[in-house]
Motif scaffolding. Structure first.
Motif, short mmCIF file in Angstrom:
data_model
loop_
_atom_site.label_atom_id
_atom_site.label_comp_id
_atom_site.label_asym_id
_atom_site.label_seq_id
_atom_site.Cartn_x
_atom_site.Cartn_y
_atom_site.Cartn_z
N ARG B 448 0.84 -1.20 0.00
CA ARG B 448 0.00 0.00 0.00
C ARG B 448 0.88 1.26 0.00
O ARG B 448 0.58 2.24 -0.67
CB ARG B 448 -0.91 0.02 1.23
CG ARG B 448 -2.15 -0.84 1.10
CD ARG B 448 -3.28 -0.14 0.34
NE ARG B 448 -4.45 -0.99 0.20
CZ ARG B 448 -5.12 -1.20 -0.93
NH1 ARG B 448 -4.75 -0.62 -2.05
NH2 ARG B 448 -6.17 -1.99 -0.96
N GLN B 451 2.24 1.75 -3.36
CA GLN B 451 1.17 2.27 -4.23
C GLN B 451 1.04 3.78 -4.06
O GLN B 451 0.93 4.53 -5.03
CB GLN B 451 -0.15 1.58 -3.87
CG GLN B 451 -1.34 2.08 -4.66
CD GLN B 451 -2.64 1.43 -4.23
OE1 GLN B 451 -2.90 1.26 -3.03
NE2 GLN B 451 -3.45 1.03 -5.18
N ARG B 454 3.91 5.60 -5.74
CA ARG B 454 3.79 5.65 -7.21
C ARG B 454 2.71 6.63 -7.65
O ARG B 454 2.83 7.27 -8.69
CB ARG B 454 3.46 4.27 -7.74
CG ARG B 454 4.62 3.31 -7.62
CD ARG B 454 4.46 2.21 -8.65
NE ARG B 454 5.31 1.09 -8.36
CZ ARG B 454 5.55 0.14 -9.23
NH1 ARG B 454 4.99 0.19 -10.43
NH2 ARG B 454 6.33 -0.86 -8.91
N ARG B 455 1.65 6.70 -6.86
CA ARG B 455 0.60 7.66 -7.22
C ARG B 455 1.12 9.08 -7.09
O ARG B 455 0.90 9.91 -7.97
CB ARG B 455 -0.61 7.48 -6.30
CG ARG B 455 -1.45 6.35 -6.77
CD ARG B 455 -2.88 6.42 -6.31
NE ARG B 455 -3.52 5.18 -6.75
CZ ARG B 455 -4.71 4.77 -6.36
NH1 ARG B 455 -5.40 5.48 -5.51
NH2 ARG B 455 -5.20 3.64 -6.81
N GLN B 462 1.46 2.04 -12.52
CA GLN B 462 0.77 2.14 -11.23
C GLN B 462 0.56 0.76 -10.64
O GLN B 462 0.49 -0.24 -11.35
CB GLN B 462 -0.56 2.86 -11.42
CG GLN B 462 -0.41 4.34 -11.73
CD GLN B 462 0.09 5.13 -10.52
OE1 GLN B 462 -0.33 4.90 -9.40
NE2 GLN B 462 1.01 6.07 -10.77
N LEU B 463 0.46 0.73 -9.32
CA LEU B 463 0.30 -0.54 -8.61
C LEU B 463 -1.10 -0.61 -8.03
O LEU B 463 -1.61 0.37 -7.47
CB LEU B 463 1.34 -0.61 -7.49
CG LEU B 463 1.33 -1.86 -6.61
CD1 LEU B 463 1.76 -3.08 -7.40
CD2 LEU B 463 2.26 -1.67 -5.41
N GLY B 464 -1.74 -1.76 -8.17
CA GLY B 464 -3.06 -1.95 -7.58
C GLY B 464 -3.09 -3.21 -6.73
O GLY B 464 -2.39 -4.18 -7.02
N ALA B 652 -1.48 -8.39 -6.37
CA ALA B 652 -0.91 -7.10 -6.75
C ALA B 652 -0.67 -7.08 -8.25
O ALA B 652 -0.02 -7.98 -8.78
CB ALA B 652 0.41 -6.86 -6.00
N GLU B 654 0.52 -4.65 -11.61
CA GLU B 654 1.09 -3.42 -12.13
C GLU B 654 0.41 -3.09 -13.45
O GLU B 654 0.24 -3.96 -14.29
CB GLU B 654 2.60 -3.57 -12.33
CG GLU B 654 3.32 -3.64 -11.00
CD GLU B 654 4.83 -3.80 -11.13
OE1 GLU B 654 5.50 -3.65 -10.12
OE2 GLU B 654 5.30 -4.10 -12.24
N ASP B 766 -8.02 -1.02 -8.93
CA ASP B 766 -7.38 -0.27 -7.85
C ASP B 766 -6.17 0.52 -8.36
O ASP B 766 -5.90 1.62 -7.88
CB ASP B 766 -6.94 -1.26 -6.75
CG ASP B 766 -6.42 -0.55 -5.52
OD1 ASP B 766 -7.16 0.31 -4.98
OD2 ASP B 766 -5.29 -0.85 -5.08
N ALA B 767 -5.48 -0.04 -9.33
CA ALA B 767 -4.29 0.64 -9.86
C ALA B 767 -4.65 1.92 -10.60
O ALA B 767 -3.84 2.84 -10.67
CB ALA B 767 -3.51 -0.30 -10.78
#
Ligand code: FES
Ligand code: FES
Lengths: 159, 840
Positions: B448, B451, B454-455, B462-464, B652, B654, B766-767
């Motif tokens: 998290r 994430q 990266r945001r 982006q990671l979700g 997870a 990407e 989510d990403a």
């Protein structure tokens, strides 16, 4: 009909075959080598993989006449009696098969892969097996089995 | 019965025994149906309809009959009186509309790929060549090709039914007294809470077992023997007898080695019936093995639902109601489970949660496409997808962590047994424990944090993180409940244990494994129960002459129901052995105890092994009065309840926001499947299940073109994942034993598939949620992801979903799987998942 002479799993055969006969059908229907199976009709699944002169081929993609004068090794020819080939052993040890339908082709491809590169990375293994489909295992344990076999002595058990 | 319980040692149960099955399979000494060659055997080729819906005007077989080595050409009209029909086991309502299903179409074809004529020849190649010569004249009819068209009901898949609707089936918590009124809950939430409304699409999938289906029928013996690549030899035998008039006792069905099924071989198929028919008519053995293309077009498909969903919650995130309305595509016929597949989801949309009110409605429709039936999970993956996507959307709406929202709503471990709003009683579970373990293995907080970074840095990649906390109902099924649901059979299972004179043990099971490793697991169980060596146990199955009673393998039932029958049979063996041993030891039965394979006189060193008693029963020279000379045991077991495995899956992903490409970074799952017999086999089941579920999220879809032709009719176009597409998984377990079964097992065959699809899609969404995306239609191809991001970015606060719904001129579904032709894509989906929603 064409006359072919071919060595399969160490034994010599001479047969008249139709020119359109695929190697996999020759193996299964004429020689009773039913360990090698058919999973598709577009050369995508790899279930039919055997070795032709020591390199892996999809036997649904080769005509029987093309094997004339060559040597074929199938899943039935890589071990003798109770002594398993290290890749076979690794498949059992790592639970790399469930229904077992993809397994002969997968093992033959894995042997070829390790002959080319005796210590492949996980990525190397995954790419090396890309042409062989398995619907049961999710590949996780197949990759583990090949890794395990890579750590063992392949030479000793080669035909 | 608890004869053995206190003294059973667990030497084998729980051990990662290497499989007994493997020696043959890894050396190529296999028994696939297609391997079978019989003297004088003939081969069948099918002539299949190129049209989705057409009247058969005429069939000219003359040229085919003249072709070399052709023995017969059969048409539906010729054999109409004797070919039997294919039946559904589950008419879900008394007024369900069910079209007749002849194995060879008689006057009308109802999907592209349906068999219209059959050529029998001396070789498969000659049969196929001659099949090309059969000339069929068709009169094309308008076809129903999407659920939306089916719902409109202006064109009919079966004109004589007068409607496309097969049945509407409803479960309402207010009506059945298991909860409140869902409409009231939704109204209340519109005033004072949160309402999430969504429409999700369960795309059509193809089971794609690796062994193509193959059937061989030999009519020359006293019984007609049918070898079939099937999951259900017992059901096939019953249905053949019921529909062809051949006495059941004259039919023997054998499922030899079977190469995977996943529900796809839980069917009674036209091809099977045709082989049976041709063999009987010609009096000779007949074989048919399908090509992969035939398999993809005519073996049943899975999923294919439109899900219209309304979730009501309070402002602090407690769910007060869930309303589910499904449109389910049955294809052109009601298959074996057929209309029952969506119904199986009815008890699962509420999943692990405590909702106040619930209504489930499924409208089942016929279309002119390949029939649809069970595919790994059957109804439950669809339900799990919907609720796990919705719970994630609710969390996003309220801006809380998706795990927090789940925790707020799930059943606490101290609340079991718990009767849900759907009316199911869950016996046990611990969602807290599984989730805690999964989060730790996953490194939830660290990911998290990454994430967030990266945001903030506006990283192109982006990671979700996707969460899926699922449960399923396994162990199909208590016969009493099946009866209430109008299912045509029971859900029991049978086992026999034969104690051979030489001390070896034969176990006969009515389950029919095709890759699950029952030989190994059942051997482990019997070895412990009877105290005999693992190696001395032989497990027999899949031949109705050996295993005369059974309900076969599907629905994660084999261990939970089938192995319970084995345990009970073992109990009977011990009971019988006790009588004989007491006599031999000159002791009272009450003084005997069974421990590690020995019947011992309590407090002495006197005793006999169970094998010694088996030998004494075989000699039968000196048995107690009235005792039969056998210690064999049989049991038929009918479960009292389903079992409810559960788990927490974390994924997870990407997502490259510039290309839409997605990469799986990590996948962790912690499953609670109760007691584990063989952890190695269990892990294998989970891995395989995961990849099938992930494949639905990312790659697979059966696509039809405008004329109703399956475009994805080969492995070139129906893209199964390869080793290069997938990653290694981290799997683990928590254990709360099932309370209804003596072994405490819950079943694992479908868990991975059920849980993983929403975990992956939740991760992808989510990403890119901060880019305005709140849904992407499955399979989430790079193109679809890319377009969703673009649509989201263009609309500020609005979601991509709203944007595409509002785009009146846009194609119904602009996004599609990259490797399919654009024409095909439009047909693939009912449209974007647009329906108005959000906070009210
Ligand atoms: S049978 Fe599929 S690649 Fe040969
Ligand atoms: S083990 Fe079944 S397909 Fe690979």
């Amino acid at each position: 009909m064409a006359r072919i002479s071919v060595k399969v799993d160490g034994a010599s055969y001479s047969d008249d075959v139709e020119p359109r006969m695929l190697l996999v059908h020759y193996l299964r229907e004429r020689l009773g080598k039913v360990g090698t199976v058919v999973g598709c009709d577009t050369s995508n699944c790899g279930a039919c993989t055997v070795h032709l002169d020591g390199r892996s081929v999809k036997s649904c993609n080769v005509l029987a006449v093309q094997a004339d004068g060559h040597e074929v090794t199938t899943i039935e020819g890589i071990s003798s009696g109770e002594e398993l080939h290290p890749v076979q052993e690794a498949f059992r040890e790592c639970h790399a098969l469930q229904c077992g339908y993809c397994t002969p082709g997968m093992i033959m491809q894995a042997i070829d892969l390790l002959n080319e590169n005796p210590s492949p990375s996980e990525e190397g293994i995954r790419h090396g097996l890309e042409g062989n489909l398995c619907r049961c295992t999710g590949y996780h344990n197949i990759v583990k089995a090949v890794q395990k076999a890579a750590g063992s002595d392949l030479e000793g058990a080669q035909q | 019965m608890t004869v053995t319980e206190p003294t059973t040692e667990k030497r084998e149960i729980g051990a990662a025994r290497r499989r007994k099955e493997d020696q043959r399979l890894i050396t190529g000494r296999t028994r696939w149906t297609d391997n079978i060659q019989l003297p004088g055997m003939l081969h069948v080729a099918m002539v299949r309809s190129p049209f989705a819906h057409a009247r058969i005007v005429a069939i000219d077989t003359a040229e085919a009959e003249q072709a070399p080595n052709v023995v017969a050409v059969l048409t539906g009209a010729q054999v109409a009186g004797e070919q039997g029909g294919l039946i559904t086991a589950w008419p879900v309502t008394p007024d369900q509309k069910t079209p007749d299903h002849p194995p060879i179409a008689v006057d009308r074809v109802t999907f592209a790929g349906e068999v219209v004529a059959v050529v029998v020849a001396r070789s498969a190649a000659e049969a196929r060549d001659a099949a090309e010569l059969v000339d069929v004249e068709y009169d094309e009819l308008p076809a129903v090709l999407t659920l939306e068209e089916a719902e409109q009901d202006t064109v009919h898949a079966h004109p004589d039914l007068g409607t496309n609707k097969s049945a509407t089936w409803v479960l309402d918590s207010a009506q059945q007294g298991s909860g409140g009124d869902v409409d009231e809950a939704i109204e209340e939430a519109r005033r004072n809470g949160v309402v999430i409304e969504r429409e999700y699409r369960q795309q059509r999938l193809i089971p794609a077992f690796m062994e193509p289906r193959s059937f061989v029928c030999d009519p020359t013996g006293e019984q007609i023997t049918l070898w079939s690549a099937t999951q259900v030899p017992h059901i096939v035998r019953f249905a053949l007898a019921a529909t062809t008039g051949v006495p059941e006792s004259k039919i023997r069905v054998i499922a030899p080695d079977v190469g995977g099924g996943f529900g796809g071989k839980l069917q009674i198929t036209p091809e099977e019936w045709i082989v049976f028919l041709a063999a009987r008519r010609l009096g000779r053995p007949v074989k048919y093995t399908e090509t992969r293309s035939e398999s993809l077009v005519s073996g049943h498909h899975g999923r294919d639902q439109v899900q219209r969903l309304t979730l009501a919650a309070t402002k602090d995130g407690r769910v007060t109601g869930l309303k589910v309305e499904l449109l389910a595509d049955l294809g052109s016929y009601a298959a074996l489970v057929g209309g029952g597949v969506p119904v199986l989801g009815a008890w699962m949309f509420n999943s692990i949660y405590k909702f106040d009110s619930y209504r489930f409605t499924t409208h089942n429709y016929y279309t002119n496409k390949t029939w649809v039936d069970a595919y790994r999970g059957a109804g439950r993956p669809e339900a799990t997808y919907a609720i796990e996507r919705l719970m994630t959307e609710l969390a996003a709406e309220l801006d809380v962590d998706p795990i927090e929202i789940r925790e707020k709503n799930w059943i606490k471990h101290e609340e079991f047994p718990f009767t849900t709003v759907a009316g199911m009683t869950y016996d046990s579970g611990n969602y807290e424990a599984a989730t805690a373990k999964a989060m730790e293995l996953f490194g939830y907080d660290e990911l998290r944090e990454e994430q967030r970074r990266r945001r903030e840095s506006n990283d192109a990649v982006q990671l979700g993180i996707g969460v899926s906390t699922f449960t399923e109902m396994c162990g199909l099924a208590p016969s009493r409940i099946l009866g209430q649901l109008n299912y045509a059979a029971g859900g029991w299972e049978h086992a026999d244990i034969r104690m051979l004179a030489t001390g070896k043990v034969e176990v006969i099971t009515g389950t029919s494994p095709h890759g699950q490793g029952h030989e190994t697991a059942w051997s482990q169980i019997v070895a412990d129960k009877l105290g005999v060596p693992f190696e001395d146990v032989e497990v027999l199955h899949g031949d109705t002459q050996i295993s005369h009673r059974g309900m076969d393998t599907y629905g994660s039932r084999s261990l939970v129901v089938g192995a319970e029958a084995v345990v009970r049979a073992a109990d009977k063996v011990i009971e019988k052995a006790k009588k004989i041993a007491a006599h031999m030891l000159e002791a009272s039965e009450d003084d005997l105890e069974f421990r590690s394979g020995r019947l011992e006189v309590r407090g002495t060193d006197k005793g006999l092994t169970i094998q010694e008693v088996a030998m004494a029963a075989f000699h039968a020279h000196d048995l107690p009065d009235g005792a039969e000379p056998s210690i064999d045991g049989s049991a038929t077991y009918d479960p009292d309840n389903f079992s409810f495995p559960h788990g927490t899956h974390l994924c997870a992903m990407e997502v490259d926001t510039e290309t839409g490409a997605t990469t799986m970074r990590k996948y962790v799952c912690v499953d609670d499947i109760g007691e584990i017999i063989n952890p190695m086999i269990v892990e294998g089941q989970v891995h395989g299940g995961l990849v099938q579920g992930i494949a639905q999220a990312l790659w697979e879809e059966a696509v039809y073109d405008d004329s109703g032709t399956l475009v994805t009719a080969s492995f070139v176009d129906y893209t199964l994942p390869t080793a290069a597409d997938t990653i290694s998984f981290q799997t683990d377990h928590t254990t709360t034993p099932a309370t209804y079964t003596s072994l405490g097992t819950k079943g694992v065959g479908e868990a991975g598939t059920i849980a993983s699809t929403p975990a992956v899609v939740n991760a992808i969404v989510d990403a890119v949620r901060h880019l305005g995306v709140d849904d992407i239609v499955m399979p989430c191809t790079p193109e679809r992801v890319y377009k969703a991001i673009r649509a989201g970015a263009g609309t500020g606060d609005a979601t991509a979903r709203d944007a595409s719904a509002l785009g009146g001129d846009a194609p119904r579904d602009a996004s599609g799987q990259a490797h399919f032709s654009p024409g095909a894509e439009e047909n693939a989906d009912p449209g974007s998942t647009g329906s108005e929603g959000g906070q009210q």
